[in-house]
Write a protein that holds these residues in place. Structure first.
Motif, short mmCIF file in Angstrom:
data_model
loop_
_atom_site.label_atom_id
_atom_site.label_comp_id
_atom_site.label_asym_id
_atom_site.label_seq_id
_atom_site.Cartn_x
_atom_site.Cartn_y
_atom_site.Cartn_z
N ILE A 129 0.96 -1.24 0.08
CA ILE A 129 -0.03 0.12 -0.19
C ILE A 129 0.95 1.38 0.06
O ILE A 129 0.50 2.04 -0.65
N GLY A 130 1.97 1.20 0.74
CA GLY A 130 2.88 2.27 0.71
C GLY A 130 3.57 2.25 -0.72
O GLY A 130 3.73 3.93 -0.87
N GLU A 133 0.87 4.01 -2.81
CA GLU A 133 0.79 5.44 -2.65
C GLU A 133 2.04 6.39 -3.11
O GLU A 133 1.68 7.45 -3.63
N MET A 136 1.50 6.92 -6.67
CA MET A 136 0.25 7.58 -7.11
C MET A 136 0.90 9.06 -6.83
O MET A 136 0.55 9.99 -7.65
N GLN A 137 1.67 9.23 -5.60
CA GLN A 137 2.01 10.93 -5.38
C GLN A 137 2.84 11.14 -6.51
O GLN A 137 2.89 12.41 -6.87
N GLU A 155 -4.62 2.74 -8.84
CA GLU A 155 -5.57 2.45 -8.21
C GLU A 155 -6.53 1.06 -7.97
O GLU A 155 -6.77 0.69 -7.27
N LEU A 158 -4.16 -0.90 -6.07
CA LEU A 158 -4.35 -0.62 -4.63
C LEU A 158 -5.39 -1.43 -4.10
O LEU A 158 -5.55 -2.03 -2.96
N GLN A 162 -6.09 -4.20 -1.12
CA GLN A 162 -6.70 -4.00 -0.09
C GLN A 162 -7.87 -4.96 0.04
O GLN A 162 -8.26 -5.55 1.13
#
Length: 168
Positions: A129-130, A133, A136-137, A155, A158, A162
């Motif tokens: 997940i990190g 992220e 995506m950033q 997305e 991700l 999840q």
């Protein structure tokens, strides 16, 4: 003087038959009415009427008793079913120990201050997940060196991670 009921009858018969047949049927009906007027039916004997009324009252009383018996039986059966459901689904005694969800997780993990470090699956998913992220950033910031692909792909990835996490 013409009778409006007879005219209505003729009009009704014309809707179903042609004119000569409607007139003939109307004449037959009038002949039958005259025959019944000249030979009236005899009135029934008073004893016979009394016997029929008595017989009807007895049958009605039997039906009334049967209906009351059936309703009473249905009410008793419904009460038994309700009591059985209350007994089966009602409050339980507290004599049996309940399942403690804390007992499912090992004590070492439960007492830990960092659950993700103690559980390998949680650590893996947290790292994934990190990573997503961060990608995506980087895409939002316009940095193209951090990875390839559209933001929708990240997305989706991700969401898949999840979903896998919650499935166990």
């Amino acid at each position: 003087m013409t009778n409006p009921a007879h005219e209505d009858l003729v009009e009704l018969l014309r809707r179903f038959m042609d004119e000569p047949a409607a007139r003939a049927a109307h004449e037959d009906i009038q002949t039958g009415e005259r025959l019944l007027e000249t030979h009236p039916a005899p009135a029934p004997d008073a004893r016979r009427v009394t016997a029929i009324k008595t017989q009807m009252a007895v049958v009605a009383l039997r039906r009334h008793r049967t209906v009351r018996l059936v309703r009473g039986s249905l009410a008793a059966a419904a009460a038994v079913i309700v009591l059985a459901l209350i007994g089966l689904l009602g409050p339980r005694s507290t004599d049996r120990p309940r399942l403690s969800y804390a007992a499912i997780i090992p004590t070492a993990i439960w007492d830990s201050h960092d659950l993700t470090a103690d559980d390998l699956d949680l650590a893996y998913f947290s790292a994934e997940i990190g990573r997503i992220e961060a990608q995506m950033q980087a895409l939002d910031a316009g940095d193209s060196e951090s990875g390839s692909g559209a933001p929708d792909e990240f997305e989706n990835e991700l969401m898949a991670i999840q979903t896998d996490f919650w499935k166990g």
